[in-house]
Motif scaffolding. Structure first.
Motif, PDB file in Angstrom:
ATOM      1  N   TYR A 221      10.024 -22.044   2.915  1.00 45.61           N
ATOM      2  CA  TYR A 221      10.036 -20.590   3.019  1.00 45.61           C
ATOM      3  C   TYR A 221       9.825 -19.986   1.638  1.00 45.61           C
ATOM      4  CZ  TYR A 221      11.721 -20.906   7.794  1.00 45.61           C
ATOM      5  OH  TYR A 221      11.821 -21.169   9.135  1.00 45.61           O
TER       6      TYR A 221
ATOM      7  N   LYS B 117      10.990 -17.392   0.370  1.00 47.58           N
ATOM      8  CA  LYS B 117      12.230 -16.891  -0.238  1.00 47.58           C
ATOM      9  C   LYS B 117      12.990 -17.987  -0.987  1.00 47.58           C
ATOM     10  CE  LYS B 117      14.902 -17.406   3.995  1.00 47.58           C
ATOM     11  NZ  LYS B 117      15.622 -16.711   5.049  1.00 47.58           N
TER      12      LYS B 117
ATOM     13  N   ASN C  32       0.774 -16.251   5.730  1.00 50.82           N
ATOM     14  CA  ASN C  32       1.250 -14.864   5.786  1.00 50.82           C
ATOM     15  C   ASN C  32       2.164 -14.588   6.975  1.00 50.82           C
ATOM     16  OD1 ASN C  32      -0.287 -14.305   3.517  1.00 50.82           O
ATOM     17  ND2 ASN C  32      -2.004 -13.506   4.687  1.00 50.82           N
TER      18      ASN C  32
ATOM     19  N   ASP D  26       8.479 -13.288  -2.886  1.00 48.83           N
ATOM     20  CA  ASP D  26       7.959 -12.652  -1.673  1.00 48.83           C
ATOM     21  C   ASP D  26       6.471 -12.983  -1.495  1.00 48.83           C
ATOM     22  OD1 ASP D  26       6.462 -10.932  -3.324  1.00 48.83           O
ATOM     23  OD2 ASP D  26       7.922  -9.315  -3.174  1.00 48.83           O
ATOM     24  N   LEU D  27       5.920 -12.503  -0.416  1.00 49.35           N
ATOM     25  CA  LEU D  27       4.540 -12.814  -0.049  1.00 49.35           C
ATOM     26  C   LEU D  27       3.554 -12.335  -1.121  1.00 49.35           C
ATOM     27  CD1 LEU D  27       2.903 -14.019   2.292  1.00 49.35           C
ATOM     28  CD2 LEU D  27       2.878 -11.755   3.332  1.00 49.35           C
TER      29      LEU D  27
ATOM     30  N   GLU E 280       5.573 -16.347   6.402  1.00 49.74           N
ATOM     31  CA  GLU E 280       6.092 -16.243   5.037  1.00 49.74           C
ATOM     32  C   GLU E 280       6.598 -17.599   4.534  1.00 49.74           C
ATOM     33  OE1 GLU E 280       8.405 -12.870   3.943  1.00 49.74           O
ATOM     34  OE2 GLU E 280       7.140 -11.509   5.096  1.00 49.74           O
TER      35      GLU E 280
END
Length: 67
Positions: A51, A53, A32, A2-3, A35
């Motif tokens: 990405y 993720k 940000n 995650d971020l 993402e």
């Protein structure tokens, strides 16, 4: 990933192994708003946008970052 985790990896004094589709990468920049991250594939030096993720933090420390 995650971020928050991506930012933690970037500011860490340790070199932490991050993997994208089975290949170790270096996070160059995190965006940000979308993402996403700009990463460099360590084997080929190719730079690409992915990405967050899709990134995996192995939590394996492989050294210290030289600033």
């Amino acid at each position: 990933m995650d971020l928050h985790e991506a930012h933690e990896v970037m500011i860490s004094p340790d070199k932490i192994t991050v993997v994208y589709k089975g290949e170790p990468v270096w996070i160059e920049e995190v965006e940000n708003n979308t993402e996403t991250a700009q990463v460099r594939v360590l084997k080929t030096q190719k730079v690409m946008g992915v990405y967050l993720k899709e990134l995996v933090n192995t939590k394996e420390i492989v050294g210290k970052v030289n600033h």
